[in-house]
Design a protein around this motif. Sequence first.
Motif, short mmCIF file in Angstrom:
data_model
loop_
_atom_site.label_atom_id
_atom_site.label_comp_id
_atom_site.label_asym_id
_atom_site.label_seq_id
_atom_site.Cartn_x
_atom_site.Cartn_y
_atom_site.Cartn_z
N THR A 1 0.83 -1.20 0.00
CA THR A 1 0.00 0.00 0.00
C THR A 1 0.87 1.25 0.00
O THR A 1 0.61 2.20 -0.75
CB THR A 1 -0.95 -0.02 1.22
N THR B 1 1.04 -6.96 -4.23
CA THR B 1 0.81 -6.77 -2.80
C THR B 1 0.42 -8.08 -2.15
O THR B 1 0.95 -8.45 -1.09
CB THR B 1 -0.27 -5.69 -2.56
N ASN C 1 -2.88 -4.86 -6.76
CA ASN C 1 -3.29 -5.97 -5.90
C ASN C 1 -2.38 -7.19 -5.98
O ASN C 1 -2.00 -7.75 -4.96
CB ASN C 1 -4.72 -6.39 -6.22
N ASN D 1 -7.71 -0.95 -2.04
CA ASN D 1 -7.34 0.40 -2.46
C ASN D 1 -7.29 1.38 -1.30
O ASN D 1 -6.96 2.55 -1.49
CB ASN D 1 -8.31 0.91 -3.53
N PHE E 1 -8.68 0.11 5.65
CA PHE E 1 -7.45 -0.70 5.51
C PHE E 1 -7.30 -1.62 6.72
O PHE E 1 -7.16 -2.82 6.59
CB PHE E 1 -6.22 0.21 5.36
N GLN F 1 -6.08 3.37 1.97
CA GLN F 1 -4.77 3.88 2.39
C GLN F 1 -4.50 3.52 3.85
O GLN F 1 -5.42 3.22 4.61
CB GLN F 1 -4.71 5.39 2.19
#
Length: 157
Positions: free
Chosen positions: A43, A52, A49, A113, A121, A115
Amino acid sequence: MTQHSHGPHDGHGPATWAMAARATLHCLTGCALGEVLGMVIGTALAWSNAPTVVLATALAFVFGYSLTMSAVLRAGLGFKEAIKVALAADTVSILVMELIDNGVELVIPGAMNAQLSQWLFWGSLALALALAFVVTTPVNRWLIGKGKGHAVMHQYH
């Protein structure tokens, strides 16, 4: 190497929910460390994606295996044997946990997506890890009952 007997769970036998929960919590500790670190890095670097998730999963395996290896190394096992025990004890548990955890993260709208400063998150990550624990506990109970998974570590505690 010192080996201690823990009774019927050294091999096959009934596994309790408490045993399975402890094994899953042990696994979750390593997985969560790796998963959170991987998600934070991905992130922070604004990765998509796929990289990550790959990083988070790889780190979950590294941290999960490392926790098990450190325990059996302290018990006097050699490095090569410690690797074998970690692979036998944790692979299925970590795999199931990561499938659930990352699957949940991917299906929660906006989670991948979000943050680092957003509750989405951290909240989605916490929910994903909690659901991974719930799903993986019965898997670990079954494995321990078959003398597999965390049952292979009991002789080294």
